[in-house]
Motif scaffolding. Structure first.
Motif, mmCIF file in Angstrom:
data_model
loop_
_atom_site.group_PDB
_atom_site.id
_atom_site.type_symbol
_atom_site.label_atom_id
_atom_site.label_comp_id
_atom_site.label_asym_id
_atom_site.label_seq_id
_atom_site.Cartn_x
_atom_site.Cartn_y
_atom_site.Cartn_z
ATOM 1 N N ILE A 264 11.852 -18.428 2.042
ATOM 2 C CA ILE A 264 10.414 -18.652 1.888
ATOM 3 C C ILE A 264 9.750 -17.330 1.539
ATOM 4 N N ALA A 265 9.001 -17.324 0.452
ATOM 5 C CA ALA A 265 8.293 -16.120 0.009
ATOM 6 C C ALA A 265 6.793 -16.334 0.182
ATOM 7 N N PRO A 266 6.106 -15.434 0.915
ATOM 8 C CA PRO A 266 4.647 -15.518 0.985
ATOM 9 C C PRO A 266 4.039 -15.126 -0.362
ATOM 10 N N LEU A 267 2.818 -15.546 -0.610
ATOM 11 C CA LEU A 267 2.139 -15.238 -1.860
ATOM 12 C C LEU A 267 0.946 -14.320 -1.589
ATOM 13 N N ARG A 268 0.798 -13.306 -2.419
ATOM 14 C CA ARG A 268 -0.357 -12.419 -2.318
ATOM 15 C C ARG A 268 -0.707 -11.856 -3.679
ATOM 16 N N SER A 269 -1.962 -11.495 -3.824
ATOM 17 C CA SER A 269 -2.433 -10.692 -4.951
ATOM 18 C C SER A 269 -2.836 -9.344 -4.381
ATOM 19 N N TYR A 270 -2.363 -8.263 -5.008
ATOM 20 C CA TYR A 270 -2.607 -6.926 -4.462
ATOM 21 C C TYR A 270 -2.630 -5.911 -5.595
ATOM 22 N N VAL A 271 -3.592 -4.990 -5.531
ATOM 23 C CA VAL A 271 -3.655 -3.879 -6.474
ATOM 24 C C VAL A 271 -4.079 -2.623 -5.728
ATOM 25 N N ALA A 272 -3.386 -1.509 -6.004
ATOM 26 C CA ALA A 272 -3.765 -0.196 -5.489
ATOM 27 C C ALA A 272 -4.272 0.650 -6.654
ATOM 28 N N GLU A 273 -5.402 1.285 -6.466
ATOM 29 C CA GLU A 273 -5.993 2.156 -7.484
ATOM 30 C C GLU A 273 -6.266 3.535 -6.878
ATOM 31 N N PRO A 274 -6.006 4.610 -7.619
ATOM 32 C CA PRO A 274 -5.364 4.677 -8.928
ATOM 33 C C PRO A 274 -3.846 4.601 -8.792
ATOM 34 N N MET A 275 -3.154 4.582 -9.921
ATOM 35 C CA MET A 275 -1.694 4.534 -9.919
ATOM 36 C C MET A 275 -1.102 5.927 -10.139
ATOM 37 N N ARG A 276 -1.922 6.940 -9.910
ATOM 38 C CA ARG A 276 -1.451 8.323 -10.007
ATOM 39 C C ARG A 276 -2.160 9.166 -8.961
ATOM 40 N N TRP A 277 -1.409 10.065 -8.333
ATOM 41 C CA TRP A 277 -1.973 11.106 -7.490
ATOM 42 C C TRP A 277 -1.221 12.399 -7.803
ATOM 43 N N GLY A 278 -1.913 13.318 -8.434
ATOM 44 C CA GLY A 278 -1.258 14.557 -8.820
ATOM 45 C C GLY A 278 -0.118 14.283 -9.777
ATOM 46 N N ARG A 279 1.091 14.672 -9.386
ATOM 47 C CA ARG A 279 2.275 14.435 -10.217
ATOM 48 C C ARG A 279 3.137 13.292 -9.698
ATOM 49 N N LEU A 280 2.535 12.441 -8.875
ATOM 50 C CA LEU A 280 3.175 11.215 -8.411
ATOM 51 C C LEU A 280 2.559 10.029 -9.151
ATOM 52 N N PHE A 281 3.411 9.208 -9.776
ATOM 53 C CA PHE A 281 2.969 8.032 -10.513
ATOM 54 C C PHE A 281 3.596 6.791 -9.887
ATOM 55 N N LEU A 282 2.818 5.727 -9.779
ATOM 56 C CA LEU A 282 3.310 4.455 -9.255
ATOM 57 C C LEU A 282 3.565 3.491 -10.405
ATOM 58 N N ALA A 283 4.591 2.662 -10.258
ATOM 59 C CA ALA A 283 4.902 1.642 -11.257
ATOM 60 C C ALA A 283 5.438 0.401 -10.559
ATOM 61 N N GLY A 284 5.144 -0.763 -11.123
ATOM 62 C CA GLY A 284 5.662 -2.011 -10.579
ATOM 63 C C GLY A 284 5.052 -2.366 -9.239
ATOM 64 N N ASP A 285 5.873 -2.998 -8.377
ATOM 65 C CA ASP A 285 5.386 -3.518 -7.107
ATOM 66 C C ASP A 285 4.871 -2.431 -6.164
ATOM 67 N N ALA A 286 5.178 -1.187 -6.414
ATOM 68 C CA ALA A 286 4.605 -0.116 -5.598
ATOM 69 C C ALA A 286 3.090 -0.062 -5.751
ATOM 70 N N ALA A 287 2.587 -0.558 -6.877
ATOM 71 C CA ALA A 287 1.152 -0.482 -7.159
ATOM 72 C C ALA A 287 0.471 -1.837 -7.173
ATOM 73 N N HIS A 288 1.210 -2.903 -7.419
ATOM 74 C CA HIS A 288 0.561 -4.205 -7.560
ATOM 75 C C HIS A 288 1.543 -5.331 -7.292
ATOM 76 N N ILE A 289 1.014 -6.419 -6.753
ATOM 77 C CA ILE A 289 1.782 -7.635 -6.481
ATOM 78 C C ILE A 289 1.000 -8.806 -7.072
ATOM 79 N N VAL A 290 1.695 -9.739 -7.681
ATOM 80 C CA VAL A 290 1.056 -10.965 -8.159
ATOM 81 C C VAL A 290 1.786 -12.157 -7.549
ATOM 82 N N PRO A 291 1.078 -13.261 -7.295
ATOM 83 C CA PRO A 291 1.805 -14.470 -6.912
ATOM 84 C C PRO A 291 2.703 -14.883 -8.069
ATOM 85 N N PRO A 292 3.849 -15.490 -7.798
ATOM 86 C CA PRO A 292 4.833 -15.740 -8.862
ATOM 87 C C PRO A 292 4.447 -16.860 -9.819
ATOM 88 N N THR A 293 3.340 -17.523 -9.595
ATOM 89 C CA THR A 293 2.982 -18.684 -10.404
ATOM 90 C C THR A 293 2.912 -18.355 -11.888
#
Length: 389
Positions: A264-293
């Protein structure tokens, strides 16, 4: 150890970024907390947008995909005991490709092995140092041995629960989230798919989805309460629930069998802003989640990697930092459009008891409009096959 780019996370986004950078002459180290066997044992969806497939071809990892994957030019929505087909090719110019995320990851591992790329598994206690300086680094443990990597940039591809996003100071991060009041119970079975294309079902008792992994491996889902457990659901209960939510012609054609994976997978919508801090960059689920629909999770990770690889290549080839400076804004513009589409698909097809009879009738009206409007179907198709990068 010294390497230009340190990548946290050995899933498809981290491996794809490493592969694209390698082909541009930029080397990296990928750190993965789990073993390779564990990573390749994860069951994930596999609906690929047109742009994601083109990116895999550019990375040189699409040989098996082009031989084995299936291209679907449409899908159906089941409602009121009838099927309504959305013609993706007619409305958007092309379809989507069905190829499991596990297979994408396997192909990327093979490519990194062939290139002699460094992928370190069982990396424990990964810590990011100096992300807001010009000299970031990573430390971790391999067994009892401490390790360190000095690099120019750190990329967090380590998912929602990873260390990367949590390394950004809370005051620098804005988070947006909606948790949905239900989950998806998914069953994998060694049975032929019930249809040639995916079927999304909207039913008064809840959502259902008929999907596939191959001609002999099927993946089915039903909407369940969040407090249900997979152990509560016998195979017989699952199949009878799925049948009840499908049109009779589909239910009668359904081939059932023992489940080989159930969760069973729970569903959520999630976004983190910004996707960069200094020389650290976020990509994929580290920054955002979408329901699988809307089938956007892996595809959004691919578009992040597209933008970030372009930016890093521009920096190393030409000393141009404009792509790095614009990465977060550029990625988030596409992320929010995909979030909107995934939220809309979820709202359209699931049962929301709290909205009452009015909410149910609004869903009915939205579906009736969709089934009778070529313009509405074109909007759905354009988003489903993937907005341009």
């Amino acid at each position: 150890m010294r390497m230009p780019v340190g990548i946290i996370g050995g899933g498809p986004s981290g491996l794809l970024l490493a592969q694209l950078l390698h082909r541009a002459g930029i080397e990296s180290v990928v750190l993965e907390r789990r073993s390779r066997a564990h990573v390749l044992g994860r069951i994930r969806a596999g609906v690929l947008e047109h742009g994601a497939v083109e990116l895999l071809r550019e990375a040189g990892v699409a040989g098996r995909l082009d031989r084995e994957a299936e291209v679907h030019h449409g899908f159906s929505i089941a409602h009121r005991d009838a099927l309504h087909r959305v013609d993706l090719a007619a409305s958007a110019g092309h379809g989507v490709t069905l190829y499991g995320q596990t297979e994408v990851t396997r192909d990327l591992y093979d490519a990194r092995d062939a290139a002699g790329g460094t992928v370190i598994h069982d990396a424990e206690d990964v810590t990011i140092h100096g992300a807001d300086t010009d000299a970031p680094g990573l430390t971790w443990r391999e067994g009892d041995e401490p390790r360190r990597l000095d690099c120019d940039f750190v990329v967090g591809c380590d998912g929602f629960h990873g260390v990367s996003r949590r390394s950004i100071p809370a005051a620098r991060l804005t988070e947006f989230e909606r948790v949905y009041p239900f989950g998806w119970l998914g069953v994998l079975s060694r049975t032929p798919p019930v249809a040639e294309e995916l079927i999304y079902a909207r039913h008064a008792d809840g959502f259902a989805l008929c999907s596939m992994r191959s001609r002999s491996l099927s993946r089915y889902y039903v909407q369940v309460p969040l407090d249900d457990r997979a152990d509560d659901w016998s195979d017989d209960r699952f199949w009878s629930t799925l049948r009840a939510r499908l049109p009779r012609e589909v239910a009668d054609a359904l081939v059932t069998g023992p489940s080989i994976e159930k969760s069973i997978a729970p569903l959520r919508s999630y976004v983190a802003e910004p996707m960069r801090w200094g020389r650290l960059f976020l990509a994929g689920d580290a920054a955002h989640i979408v329901p699988p629909t809307g089938a956007k999770g892996l595809n959004l990770a691919a578009s992040d990697v597209r933008y970030l690889s372009d930016a890093l290549i521009g920096f190393y080839r030409e000393g141009d930092e404009r792509g790095l400076a614009a990465y977060s804004e550029r990625a988030l513009a596409r992320v929010w459009k995909a979030e909107r589409f995934s939220w809309w698909m979820t709202s359209l097809l699931h049962r929301f008891p709290e909205t009452g009879p009015f909410g149910a009738r609004m869903q009915e009206a939205e579906l009736d409009y969709l089934f009778t409007s070529a313009a509405a179907q074109a909007v759905l198709a354009e988003n489903y096959v993937g907005l341009p990068y």
